[in-house]
Design a protein around this motif. Sequence first.
Motif, PDB file in Angstrom:
ATOM      1  N   TRP B 164    -100.341  62.540  12.913  1.00 39.65           N
ATOM      2  CA  TRP B 164    -100.075  63.541  13.952  1.00 39.65           C
ATOM      3  C   TRP B 164     -98.846  63.065  14.716  1.00 39.65           C
ATOM      4  O   TRP B 164     -98.773  61.876  15.108  1.00 39.65           O
ATOM      5  CB  TRP B 164    -101.258  63.659  14.913  1.00 39.65           C
ATOM      6  CG  TRP B 164    -102.465  64.343  14.323  1.00 39.65           C
ATOM      7  CD1 TRP B 164    -102.792  65.659  14.448  1.00 39.65           C
ATOM      8  CD2 TRP B 164    -103.511  63.748  13.557  1.00 39.65           C
ATOM      9  NE1 TRP B 164    -103.976  65.930  13.796  1.00 39.65           N
ATOM     10  CE2 TRP B 164    -104.445  64.763  13.246  1.00 39.65           C
ATOM     11  CE3 TRP B 164    -103.766  62.448  13.099  1.00 39.65           C
ATOM     12  CZ2 TRP B 164    -105.601  64.536  12.492  1.00 39.65           C
ATOM     13  CZ3 TRP B 164    -104.905  62.213  12.351  1.00 39.65           C
ATOM     14  CH2 TRP B 164    -105.805  63.254  12.049  1.00 39.65           C
ATOM     15  N   THR B 165     -97.911  63.964  14.930  1.00 39.45           N
ATOM     16  CA  THR B 165     -96.657  63.574  15.572  1.00 39.45           C
ATOM     17  C   THR B 165     -96.292  64.594  16.638  1.00 39.45           C
ATOM     18  O   THR B 165     -96.364  65.791  16.401  1.00 39.45           O
ATOM     19  CB  THR B 165     -95.524  63.529  14.522  1.00 39.45           C
ATOM     20  OG1 THR B 165     -95.941  62.717  13.430  1.00 39.45           O
ATOM     21  CG2 THR B 165     -94.260  62.948  15.108  1.00 39.45           C
ATOM     22  N   THR B 166     -95.919  64.094  17.814  1.00 35.81           N
ATOM     23  CA  THR B 166     -95.328  64.952  18.837  1.00 35.81           C
ATOM     24  C   THR B 166     -94.110  64.203  19.355  1.00 35.81           C
ATOM     25  O   THR B 166     -94.249  63.148  19.996  1.00 35.81           O
ATOM     26  CB  THR B 166     -96.296  65.226  20.004  1.00 35.81           C
ATOM     27  OG1 THR B 166     -97.492  65.811  19.499  1.00 35.81           O
ATOM     28  CG2 THR B 166     -95.665  66.156  21.024  1.00 35.81           C
ATOM     29  N   LYS B 168     -91.610  61.588  19.567  1.00 35.69           N
ATOM     30  CA  LYS B 168     -91.621  60.224  19.019  1.00 35.69           C
ATOM     31  C   LYS B 168     -93.007  59.590  19.114  1.00 35.69           C
ATOM     32  O   LYS B 168     -93.184  58.433  18.770  1.00 35.69           O
ATOM     33  CB  LYS B 168     -90.591  59.362  19.754  1.00 35.69           C
ATOM     34  CG  LYS B 168     -89.168  59.782  19.464  1.00 35.69           C
ATOM     35  CD  LYS B 168     -88.152  58.764  19.942  1.00 35.69           C
ATOM     36  CE  LYS B 168     -86.755  59.216  19.473  1.00 35.69           C
ATOM     37  NZ  LYS B 168     -85.699  58.384  19.996  1.00 35.69           N
ATOM     38  N   LYS B 169     -93.929  60.350  19.591  1.00 36.44           N
ATOM     39  CA  LYS B 169     -95.303  59.829  19.693  1.00 36.44           C
ATOM     40  C   LYS B 169     -96.004  60.104  18.359  1.00 36.44           C
ATOM     41  O   LYS B 169     -95.896  61.210  17.815  1.00 36.44           O
ATOM     42  CB  LYS B 169     -96.028  60.550  20.830  1.00 36.44           C
ATOM     43  CG  LYS B 169     -97.421  60.033  21.120  1.00 36.44           C
ATOM     44  CD  LYS B 169     -98.004  60.685  22.363  1.00 36.44           C
ATOM     45  CE  LYS B 169     -98.307  62.148  22.119  1.00 36.44           C
ATOM     46  NZ  LYS B 169     -99.072  62.741  23.246  1.00 36.44           N
ATOM     47  N   ARG B 170     -96.730  59.101  17.843  1.00 38.92           N
ATOM     48  CA  ARG B 170     -97.285  59.256  16.495  1.00 38.92           C
ATOM     49  C   ARG B 170     -98.623  58.528  16.370  1.00 38.92           C
ATOM     50  O   ARG B 170     -98.780  57.408  16.848  1.00 38.92           O
ATOM     51  CB  ARG B 170     -96.289  58.680  15.490  1.00 38.92           C
ATOM     52  CG  ARG B 170     -96.658  58.857  14.039  1.00 38.92           C
ATOM     53  CD  ARG B 170     -95.571  58.233  13.164  1.00 38.92           C
ATOM     54  NE  ARG B 170     -95.893  58.311  11.770  1.00 38.92           N
ATOM     55  CZ  ARG B 170     -95.557  59.307  10.959  1.00 38.92           C
ATOM     56  NH1 ARG B 170     -94.871  60.336  11.412  1.00 38.92           N
ATOM     57  NH2 ARG B 170     -95.896  59.284   9.682  1.00 38.92           N
ATOM     58  N   LEU B 171     -99.532  59.175  15.695  1.00 42.63           N
ATOM     59  CA  LEU B 171    -100.807  58.552  15.340  1.00 42.63           C
ATOM     60  C   LEU B 171    -100.966  58.682  13.826  1.00 42.63           C
ATOM     61  O   LEU B 171    -100.868  59.786  13.286  1.00 42.63           O
ATOM     62  CB  LEU B 171    -101.983  59.237  16.034  1.00 42.63           C
ATOM     63  CG  LEU B 171    -103.383  58.804  15.570  1.00 42.63           C
ATOM     64  CD1 LEU B 171    -103.661  57.359  15.972  1.00 42.63           C
ATOM     65  CD2 LEU B 171    -104.459  59.721  16.144  1.00 42.63           C
ATOM     66  N   GLN B 187     -95.805  55.079  20.725  1.00 39.10           N
ATOM     67  CA  GLN B 187     -95.140  56.029  21.630  1.00 39.10           C
ATOM     68  C   GLN B 187     -94.050  55.278  22.389  1.00 39.10           C
ATOM     69  O   GLN B 187     -94.141  54.065  22.614  1.00 39.10           O
ATOM     70  CB  GLN B 187     -96.130  56.639  22.615  1.00 39.10           C
ATOM     71  CG  GLN B 187     -96.759  55.655  23.570  1.00 39.10           C
ATOM     72  CD  GLN B 187     -97.681  56.330  24.577  1.00 39.10           C
ATOM     73  OE1 GLN B 187     -97.813  57.565  24.604  1.00 39.10           O
ATOM     74  NE2 GLN B 187     -98.323  55.533  25.414  1.00 39.10           N
ATOM     75  N   PRO B 188     -93.007  56.025  22.771  1.00 42.69           N
ATOM     76  CA  PRO B 188     -91.946  55.374  23.556  1.00 42.69           C
ATOM     77  C   PRO B 188     -92.395  55.222  25.005  1.00 42.69           C
ATOM     78  O   PRO B 188     -92.920  56.151  25.599  1.00 42.69           O
ATOM     79  CB  PRO B 188     -90.775  56.356  23.426  1.00 42.69           C
ATOM     80  CG  PRO B 188     -91.396  57.690  23.144  1.00 42.69           C
ATOM     81  CD  PRO B 188     -92.697  57.449  22.497  1.00 42.69           C
ATOM     82  N   VAL B 189     -92.172  54.067  25.566  1.00 41.10           N
ATOM     83  CA  VAL B 189     -92.488  53.816  26.983  1.00 41.10           C
ATOM     84  C   VAL B 189     -91.322  53.027  27.567  1.00 41.10           C
ATOM     85  O   VAL B 189     -91.048  51.905  27.115  1.00 41.10           O
ATOM     86  CB  VAL B 189     -93.808  53.011  27.136  1.00 41.10           C
ATOM     87  CG1 VAL B 189     -94.041  52.677  28.619  1.00 41.10           C
ATOM     88  CG2 VAL B 189     -94.989  53.770  26.565  1.00 41.10           C
ATOM     89  N   ASP B 215    -104.125  63.831  23.602  1.00 39.50           N
ATOM     90  CA  ASP B 215    -104.623  65.164  23.965  1.00 39.50           C
ATOM     91  C   ASP B 215    -103.915  66.283  23.220  1.00 39.50           C
ATOM     92  O   ASP B 215    -104.446  67.374  23.088  1.00 39.50           O
ATOM     93  CB  ASP B 215    -104.474  65.409  25.476  1.00 39.50           C
ATOM     94  CG  ASP B 215    -105.406  64.511  26.270  1.00 39.50           C
ATOM     95  OD1 ASP B 215    -105.209  64.359  27.483  1.00 39.50           O
ATOM     96  OD2 ASP B 215    -106.343  63.966  25.650  1.00 39.50           O
ATOM     97  N   ASP B 216    -102.702  66.004  22.750  1.00 42.06           N
ATOM     98  CA  ASP B 216    -101.997  67.037  21.970  1.00 42.06           C
ATOM     99  C   ASP B 216    -102.747  67.367  20.690  1.00 42.06           C
ATOM    100  O   ASP B 216    -102.601  68.448  20.130  1.00 42.06           O
ATOM    101  CB  ASP B 216    -100.610  66.530  21.516  1.00 42.06           C
ATOM    102  CG  ASP B 216     -99.679  66.325  22.690  1.00 42.06           C
ATOM    103  OD1 ASP B 216     -98.589  65.770  22.469  1.00 42.06           O
ATOM    104  OD2 ASP B 216    -100.041  66.725  23.808  1.00 42.06           O
TER     105      ASP B 216
END
Lengths: 251, 223
Positions: B164-166, B168-171, B187-189, B215-216
């Motif tokens: 699952w990608t939103t 640059k966040k990825r699982l 995820q970028p922080v 949550d996305d």
Amino acid sequence: MAQSKTYARPPITEAVIEIAFTSALNKKDLVKLSKKYQSHYPKEDSVSNFEVEVNVRGVELDETTAKLKNQRLGHRRSSEDMCQLLVLWPKTLTIAQLAPYDGWSIFYQRFNRDWRTLKSTVAQREIERIGIRYINRIDIPVSSPVIEHEEFLNIFPKLPDMLQPMNAFNIQAQVYLQDIDCQLRINSAAVPSPLIDHASFVVDLDFLRVQNVPQNDRALQNLLNTIRNKKNEVFESLITDKARALFNHGN
Amino acid sequence: MATKTDSIVGTTNFFPSSTSSGNGLLFRTPDAQAIRSFSANSNLSAYNITRHEVDSRIQSLKAPASPSSLNTKRDNKDLAEVIFDATAHAKISTSQIAMYLDDKWRKNIFEQLDLLHDLNNWDDDLNPVNNASTQTFLRTIVNIKPKAYPGLGLSTKGNLVAAWTTGKKRLTIEFFPKDKTQWIFSQPVDGETERAAGITTVNRLFECIKPYSIDDWFTYKKA
């Protein structure tokens, strides 16, 4: 006639209609017939069935013989999504629908289409046996180590208190249904659940007409509809309202 | 209405029960009325029954294999047949829980499976999808009920991998046989990439990943 219930999540995992003939198709006709179904069932697989007879005459190994008694080769065809199956053996035509089950009307239409294809491709054959089989799986949410499955099912083995609780069971009953002149074979068993935190039970209903078998299309249609209605009645008698609630609201 | 019962209740086959937790489940029956024993007309007297009748009754006891569970011929399968078998098994496994998936989910999974197994783009270093991995994947999505479709891939061992990608966040979750999963979240922080990873069972998966911003993709509510 049994009320046909529509469930949001029908527990049917497989529905089958089978027609068996008294005489077998030869290999050439079987291949020709299989090809006729290609447009509806593009995927094809070969299937085989063996019967082996083992004779044990004494205690020594060389006194035991085994022979291949019977081997059948058939064709299993399927839709792209593997939910619609057709199996051709030399003496049987089998139509199957896996979940999701879209209802009797749609399933019967498919059977009728494929039945007509068979009749137009090979010579008329005497029908020896007609069968309808519905395999259902009831998935019960688990909230404790002991499942009171009798709260959901009306079919289970009876054991004395000292032998309970059970780890597993598998039972079969055979019943003659005089009102529809059919044999009914009921298999029920606890099975590994495909869901997390659930216990699952199969209720497999197999109806067979082996005498006074209809030989024309109208009588065949009437019988299949009759069996289907009886199947609904039988199934509803084997489950409780708690099970029905599962089929409507699910996990 | 049945008028004659020819019941053979004694044929219980006990096998190790297999559940999601691996612990045995136990079934209890109430103090119900005794099931009727053999009917008086069942004629199973050792003096009257013939061997043919015994054979016939044994045959009738067998529940025939259903069309979906027939064994297919396995000799010398070429690549196309091996791939067909693998995707067929995955689709039949999906049908077993189809009543818990809406049609769009099923179609999405099948489209991606077919794309992954396109013979024209097949890499010989890959293995076709492993059905035990598919089953873990299916148990996961029925349990967690993702609200977004994942992209699917295959590991070199044929395990299904969902991502699952939103932005640059990825699982990413790899599904192993016997309900094992391996997950990686990134995820970028503050300009850096933060990562977390774990290996756990399907049962525990949501608890492990819920601290991260997922949550996305998931709104899990245990039934």
